[in-house]
Design a protein around this motif. Structure first.
Motif, mmCIF file in Angstrom:
data_model
loop_
_atom_site.group_PDB
_atom_site.id
_atom_site.type_symbol
_atom_site.label_atom_id
_atom_site.label_comp_id
_atom_site.label_asym_id
_atom_site.label_seq_id
_atom_site.Cartn_x
_atom_site.Cartn_y
_atom_site.Cartn_z
ATOM 1 N N LEU A 66 0.823 -1.171 0.001
ATOM 2 C CA LEU A 66 0.185 0.021 0.028
ATOM 3 C C LEU A 66 0.806 1.095 0.028
ATOM 4 C CD1 LEU A 66 -2.779 -0.898 2.631
ATOM 5 C CD2 LEU A 66 -2.824 -0.959 0.210
ATOM 6 N N GLU A 67 1.957 1.168 0.713
ATOM 7 C CA GLU A 67 2.819 2.487 0.758
ATOM 8 C C GLU A 67 3.400 2.637 -0.544
ATOM 9 O OE1 GLU A 67 5.172 5.518 1.703
ATOM 10 O OE2 GLU A 67 3.567 4.767 2.567
ATOM 11 N N LYS A 68 3.713 1.582 -1.366
ATOM 12 C CA LYS A 68 4.562 1.623 -2.494
ATOM 13 C C LYS A 68 3.318 2.152 -3.528
ATOM 14 C CE LYS A 68 7.923 -1.967 -2.223
ATOM 15 N NZ LYS A 68 8.450 -3.233 -2.737
ATOM 16 N N GLU A 69 2.046 1.808 -3.294
ATOM 17 C CA GLU A 69 1.086 2.276 -4.162
ATOM 18 C C GLU A 69 0.737 3.741 -3.965
ATOM 19 O OE1 GLU A 69 -3.617 1.406 -5.236
ATOM 20 O OE2 GLU A 69 -2.515 0.149 -3.811
ATOM 21 N N ARG A 70 1.145 4.205 -2.699
ATOM 22 C CA ARG A 70 0.838 5.542 -2.432
ATOM 23 C C ARG A 70 2.108 6.182 -3.079
ATOM 24 N NH1 ARG A 70 2.541 9.705 0.852
ATOM 25 N NH2 ARG A 70 4.484 8.551 1.572
ATOM 26 N N GLN A 71 3.137 5.798 -3.050
ATOM 27 C CA GLN A 71 4.235 6.589 -3.449
ATOM 28 C C GLN A 71 4.058 6.755 -4.974
ATOM 29 O OE1 GLN A 71 8.214 4.812 -2.115
ATOM 30 N NE2 GLN A 71 7.207 4.413 -0.131
ATOM 31 N N GLY A 72 3.635 5.878 -5.547
ATOM 32 C CA GLY A 72 3.317 5.829 -6.874
ATOM 33 C C GLY A 72 2.441 6.915 -7.491
ATOM 34 N N ILE A 73 1.358 7.262 -6.659
ATOM 35 C CA ILE A 73 0.480 8.147 -6.672
ATOM 36 C C ILE A 73 1.333 9.449 -6.742
ATOM 37 C CG2 ILE A 73 -1.608 9.270 -6.245
ATOM 38 C CD1 ILE A 73 -2.735 6.355 -5.510
ATOM 39 N N GLN A 74 1.826 9.729 -5.674
ATOM 40 C CA GLN A 74 2.714 10.838 -5.346
ATOM 41 C C GLN A 74 3.735 11.218 -6.368
ATOM 42 O OE1 GLN A 74 1.119 12.900 -2.642
ATOM 43 N NE2 GLN A 74 -0.012 11.189 -2.998
ATOM 44 N N SER A 75 4.248 10.382 -6.811
ATOM 45 C CA SER A 75 5.474 10.420 -7.993
ATOM 46 C C SER A 75 4.779 10.634 -9.594
ATOM 47 C CB SER A 75 6.272 9.327 -7.961
ATOM 48 O OG SER A 75 5.692 8.147 -8.479
ATOM 49 N N GLY A 76 3.511 10.586 -9.244
ATOM 50 C CA GLY A 76 2.609 10.686 -10.595
ATOM 51 C C GLY A 76 2.556 9.353 -11.512
ATOM 52 N N GLN A 77 3.209 8.329 -11.046
ATOM 53 C CA GLN A 77 3.197 7.005 -11.841
ATOM 54 C C GLN A 77 1.817 6.377 -11.891
ATOM 55 O OE1 GLN A 77 5.995 4.592 -9.859
ATOM 56 N NE2 GLN A 77 7.891 6.163 -10.233
ATOM 57 N N LYS A 78 0.904 6.985 -10.870
ATOM 58 C CA LYS A 78 -0.595 6.320 -10.961
ATOM 59 C C LYS A 78 -1.438 7.465 -10.913
ATOM 60 C CE LYS A 78 -1.656 2.507 -9.100
ATOM 61 N NZ LYS A 78 -2.137 1.456 -7.907
ATOM 62 N N ASP A 79 -2.587 7.419 -11.509
ATOM 63 C CA ASP A 79 -3.492 8.445 -11.331
ATOM 64 C C ASP A 79 -4.212 8.302 -10.157
ATOM 65 O OD1 ASP A 79 -6.569 9.391 -12.082
ATOM 66 O OD2 ASP A 79 -5.015 10.363 -13.553
ATOM 67 N N LEU A 80 -4.608 9.743 -9.606
ATOM 68 C CA LEU A 80 -5.657 9.721 -8.600
ATOM 69 C C LEU A 80 -6.689 8.938 -8.577
ATOM 70 C CD1 LEU A 80 -5.363 13.585 -7.678
ATOM 71 C CD2 LEU A 80 -4.482 11.670 -6.236
ATOM 72 N N SER A 81 -7.187 8.376 -9.714
ATOM 73 C CA SER A 81 -8.311 7.564 -9.676
ATOM 74 C C SER A 81 -8.006 6.196 -9.140
ATOM 75 C CB SER A 81 -8.801 7.621 -11.269
ATOM 76 O OG SER A 81 -7.722 6.930 -12.091
ATOM 77 N N GLY A 82 -6.633 5.891 -9.028
ATOM 78 C CA GLY A 82 -6.122 4.542 -8.823
ATOM 79 C C GLY A 82 -6.530 4.378 -7.148
ATOM 80 N N ILE A 83 -7.091 5.422 -6.286
ATOM 81 C CA ILE A 83 -7.331 5.382 -4.967
ATOM 82 C C ILE A 83 -8.413 4.516 -4.516
ATOM 83 C CG2 ILE A 83 -7.118 6.384 -2.699
ATOM 84 C CD1 ILE A 83 -5.686 8.693 -4.150
ATOM 85 N N THR A 84 -8.419 3.250 -4.836
ATOM 86 C CA THR A 84 -9.326 2.400 -4.646
ATOM 87 C C THR A 84 -9.147 1.338 -3.516
ATOM 88 O OG1 THR A 84 -8.870 1.007 -6.369
ATOM 89 C CG2 THR A 84 -10.568 2.926 -6.877
ATOM 90 N N GLY A 85 -10.163 0.443 -3.251
ATOM 91 C CA GLY A 85 -9.734 -0.696 -2.549
ATOM 92 C C GLY A 85 -9.199 -0.691 -1.201
ATOM 93 N N GLU A 86 -8.204 -1.266 -0.876
ATOM 94 C CA GLU A 86 -7.531 -1.389 0.494
ATOM 95 C C GLU A 86 -6.764 -0.105 0.643
ATOM 96 O OE1 GLU A 86 -6.690 -2.664 3.953
ATOM 97 O OE2 GLU A 86 -7.726 -3.884 2.509
ATOM 98 N N LEU A 87 -6.203 0.601 -0.363
ATOM 99 C CA LEU A 87 -5.639 1.725 -0.163
ATOM 100 C C LEU A 87 -6.594 2.828 0.174
ATOM 101 C CD1 LEU A 87 -2.816 3.512 -0.211
ATOM 102 C CD2 LEU A 87 -3.250 3.967 -2.501
ATOM 103 N N ARG A 88 -7.657 3.145 -0.561
ATOM 104 C CA ARG A 88 -8.829 3.770 -0.002
ATOM 105 C C ARG A 88 -9.079 3.831 1.430
ATOM 106 N NH1 ARG A 88 -12.230 7.596 -1.649
ATOM 107 N NH2 ARG A 88 -11.312 7.662 -3.666
ATOM 108 N N ALA A 89 -9.531 2.181 1.843
ATOM 109 C CA ALA A 89 -9.897 2.134 2.837
ATOM 110 C C ALA A 89 -8.905 2.394 4.134
ATOM 111 C CB ALA A 89 -9.978 0.609 3.155
ATOM 112 N N THR A 90 -7.620 2.396 3.834
ATOM 113 C CA THR A 90 -6.408 2.708 4.842
ATOM 114 C C THR A 90 -6.412 4.180 4.921
ATOM 115 O OG1 THR A 90 -5.202 0.793 3.855
ATOM 116 C CG2 THR A 90 -3.995 2.597 5.243
ATOM 117 N N ALA A 91 -6.637 4.862 3.775
ATOM 118 C CA ALA A 91 -6.681 6.390 4.010
ATOM 119 C C ALA A 91 -7.920 6.823 4.680
ATOM 120 C CB ALA A 91 -6.910 7.110 2.516
ATOM 121 N N GLU A 92 -8.862 6.189 4.510
ATOM 122 C CA GLU A 92 -10.253 6.555 5.524
ATOM 123 C C GLU A 92 -10.002 6.208 6.868
ATOM 124 O OE1 GLU A 92 -12.955 4.337 3.787
ATOM 125 O OE2 GLU A 92 -13.386 5.708 1.826
#
Length: 783
Positions: free
Chosen positions: A612-638
């Motif tokens: 999840l942290e690697k996925e978060r880093q990918g979003i922050q670095s622009g490697q992944k789109d903000l629309s990718g915040i779904t599933g377990e990562l979104r649940a964790t952010a909540e």
């Protein structure tokens, strides 16, 4: 036998000890008042000046570069590592700009020397070690030549020196040398000409008087002291200073055998008075110039005292699962069933696996305890005098042809050579003992693993759970009891029936011996001061660089991946020893074993959070789109939003908040100095430990050097931690910059959110920078 004095102590002229009572009344060791006018006229009882007269103060002050003795910055005279740790140390130093070893650095090969697991990887490490010694100017001791600490005793100690080793049993006090065992990053600092930073430690006198009775050996004295001081933390992170008239009654081997076990008290270091016996030892080893008289000043002041009457020490046995779980053999033999029943009950709690059949009472036959295996080995047991006495005891006797086995490991080739010359090896072999080479395996589970359910008695250093090599995950269990070599030999000749050496008659061996310097001269690579920078390091396929570690984010959300309620958690439980040591040159491969014998699901939990942290880093670095915040990562952010609604939304929550794991343990870090107990958590995404206290300074230092937050927590019955709970810590980066000692976090559980207080005990400026940068490697890369 052993008495603790928790008051200040004045030591007069190295022999007369005076206790300072609460009313400032002086008393002798018998408790009788002593008037100042009864003391010699030249004796002035001034505490401040007397504190500076301890041996520890004198040595520390000569090695301190800070300008103040309150906060020490130490530079050591030499370093040492074995083949579990030196690859990582060299790799870290190399990544930080190492060009040449600035002080002697001894690389020994006594842990992975069997090359029995993982194909070529162990010998690949040895080849790497030799190439590093050639390239950077080191000293390389090939496999089977000597165990790490015996080589250092024979070749590197000296009066008034300080040596740092990446092994917890770095103890050379008997030679007038302060040895400190720490994690590898502390050696990296020395290689990069930085310092070892600590507050000035307390100093406790270990006052020896009397003479051991025949049959009592150094392990007996050591276990008696450990039993008295471990559980109460009497010498924790302090220097043990051995003084008193009893020292003259002990050979250098005997002193060293006690000294190496001081690690098991959780002390910082140790130092002994030196005398003509130590001078003779140095001369025998061709290093007479290394001798220096080390002794306290005319009046020395100590923070407390351990008073040991050597004449009253009896043969001891430390039952599973700690050296402090010690009894006299006499009391165990008088009441074996009740004592072993108690040991079983405590052991089962520690093993925490009802499927494992941990049973010792089944070893009782006709009212006496019988053992299945006996070993004398390593830096504690494999000394010349120990083995000479063992040979004398077993001479013309028999190990027998039943299940009992007996192995003896001389601690160095020069010792082995001398034992052959004196006929001791022949006596041992004729009795049925197996003679093996210098190897530390029996100390940590990489050699002589007993059969399932068996009990082994060993003159080695530790008997932690599964340290003998069994695997509880596979429902294997065997166990180790620590004893002195003499009582082990007495037990062997009695068919495995537990027997103290005081119950047999034998003539102790002559402690003197000759040293064959050619053995090392013809095999040890002596490269200090002769660096060959053109030399290429030789990398085997298992030698890997450290993965990238991020800097500390503004906020952190930590998920509990393990919660351990045992009174003490050892480094062996955090990262198992034994065959896993073969993978210690490959950080990611080794991390697969983290907590495997204590919390088998830890690795999978940690990996899931790290993803999840690697996925978060990918979003922050622009490697992944903000629309990718779904599933377990979104649940964790909540979970973050639940802890701190002011974050506003998922995107804001993730922008500045790192996601990692945390381990809670009551008192983690007892035992080995191995840095991997911390680094394995880190490479799996660990960001913190929470503890009521840390068992040793070295484990806390390892956490810091790997960029992890070493939180402590005052137990609160209203707060409980469970696996999969979260703790959100806002503004942690700013708190580190502000040097905040108390940190507020939000504990997020299924029941809701609860505020809790954590503590960061004072950090040095360098320690704060290391944590902010994310690791020591990052810190040096940035500087």
């Amino acid at each position: 036998m052993v008495r603790l004095i928790n008051n200040g102590i004045f030591l007069i002229q190295g022999k007369q000890a005076l206790e300072v009572k609460d009313t400032n009344v002086l008393c002798d060791l018998a408790g009788q008042p002593v008037q100042p006018d009864q003391l010699p006229q030249e004796v002035i009882l001034d505490r401040q000046s007397a504190q500076q007269n301890t041996m520890a103060y004198q040595i520390l002050s000569r090695h301190n570069t800070s300008g103040t003795m309150e906060h020490l910055k130490i530079r050591f005279d030499a370093l040492t590592s074995h083949d579990i740790t030196y690859v990582g140390i060299v790799q870290t130093a190399r990544a930080s700009g190492l060009k040449e070893f600035p002080i002697p650095y001894v690389l020994t090969n006594c842990h992975n020397s069997l090359s029995a697991v993982g194909g070529t990887i162990n010998e690949d490490d040895h080849v790497f070690g030799l190439s590093a010694a050639q390239k950077y100017g080191g000293i390389f001791v090939p496999a089977h030549q000597a165990v790490i600490h015996q080589y250092m005793r024979e070749m590197m100690t000296g009066g008034g020196k300080m040596l740092l080793g990446s092994d917890s049993h770095t103890r050379y006090g008997a030679f007038g040398t302060m040895g400190v065992g720490e994690g590898g990053p502390e050696l990296v600092k020395q290689l990069l000409q930085k310092t070892y930073d600590i507050k000035y430690p307390g100093v406790v006198a270990i006052y020896l008087e009397g003479k051991p009775q025949p049959g009592v050996g150094p392990q007996d004295v050591a276990l008696a002291i450990i039993r008295a001081v471990f559980n109460n933390g009497f010498v924790k992170n302090k220097v043990m200073e051995f003084v008193g008239p009893g020292i003259a009654n002990l050979s250098v081997d005997f002193r060293s055998g006690i000294d190496v076990m001081t690690t098991e008290t959780t002390c910082l270091s140790s130092i002994w008075v030196t005398d003509d016996q130590v001078k003779k030892y140095m001369e025998i080893h061709g290093r007479g110039e290394a001798y220096a008289k080390v002794e306290p000043g005319n009046v020395a002041y100590y923070d407390g005292m351990v008073h040991v009457d050597l004449s009253k020490i009896k043969p001891m046995i430390a039952m599973p699962f700690h050296p402090s779980n010690a009894f006299t053999i006499e009391e165990l033999n008088q009441n074996p069933y009740d004592i072993l029943k108690q040991v079983e009950e405590e052991g089962r709690k520690q093993l925490a696996n009802p499927k494992i059949n941990f049973n010792l009472t089944d070893r009782i036959k006709n009212g006496r305890l019988f053992v299945d295996q006996a070993i004398v080995a390593g830096c504690a047991g494999g000394s010349y005098q120990n083995i000479m006495d063992v040979a004398t005891i077993v001479d013309s006797q028999s190990v027998g042809s039943d299940y009992l086995s007996f192995s003896v490991y001389p601690a160095s080739q020069p010792i082995y050579y001398e034992l052959i010359k004196r006929g001791a090896i022949g006596k041992l072999m004729q009795a049925g003992a197996l003679i093996k080479t210098a190897f530390c395996g029996p100390c940590f589970g990489a050699g002589d693993v007993p059969a399932n359910g068996q009990l082994s008695i060993r003159h080695t250093t530790r008997n932690f759970p599964n340290r003998e090599g069994s695997k509880p995950g596979d429902l294997q269990i065997s166990s180790v009891a620590l004893m002195d070599a003499r009582s082990i030999a007495a037990t062997v000749i009695n068919g495995g029936r537990l027997t103290p050496a005081t119950e047999i008659e034998y003539t102790p061996a002559d402690a003197d011996y000759e040293f064959n310097a050619d053995i090392y001269a013809k095999r040890v690579y002596q490269g200090f001061g002769q660096a060959k920078p053109e030399t290429e390091l030789k990398f085997g396929p298992n030698i890997a660089d450290w993965p990238k570690m991020i800097t500390l984010p503004e906020n952190v959300l930590l998920k509990f991946a393990a919660v351990v309620h045992d009174p003490v958690t050892t480094t062996d439980e955090l990262i198992p020893s034994g065959e896993t040591s073969s993978y210690r040159s490959n950080p990611l491969r080794l991390a697969e074993f983290t907590l495997s014998r204590k919390e088998p699901l830890y690795v999978s939990r940690a990996k899931a959070v790290h993803a999840l942290e690697k996925e978060r880093q990918g979003i922050q670095s622009g490697q992944k789109d903000l629309s990718g915040i779904t599933g377990e990562l979104r649940a964790t952010a909540e979970k973050m939003l639940q802890a701190d609604p002011a974050l506003g939304n998922v995107e804001n929550a993730l922008a500045n908040t790192g996601i990692g794991t945390v381990i809670y343990a009551v008192k983690p870090g007892d035992g080995s100095a191995r840095e991997q107990a911390a680094s394995c958590q880190r490479v799996l995404g660990g960001m913190a430990n929470i503890a009521q206290e840390y068992a040793t300074k070295r484990y806390r230092s390892n956490l810091i050097n790997w960029g992890m937050l070493p939180f402590t927590w005052d137990y609160d019955a209203d707060i409980t931690f469970q696996v999969d709970d979260y703790i959100f810590i806002p503004g942690i980066r700013q708190s580190i910059l502000n040097e905040d000692e108390f940190i507020t976090g939000q504990l997020v559980t299924a029941a809701g959110v609860k505020e809790m207080k954590l503590q960061l005990n004072p950090l040095t400026q360098d320690e704060r920078e290391i944590i902010l940068k994310g690791s020591l490697i990052n810190y040096y890369a940035a500087n």
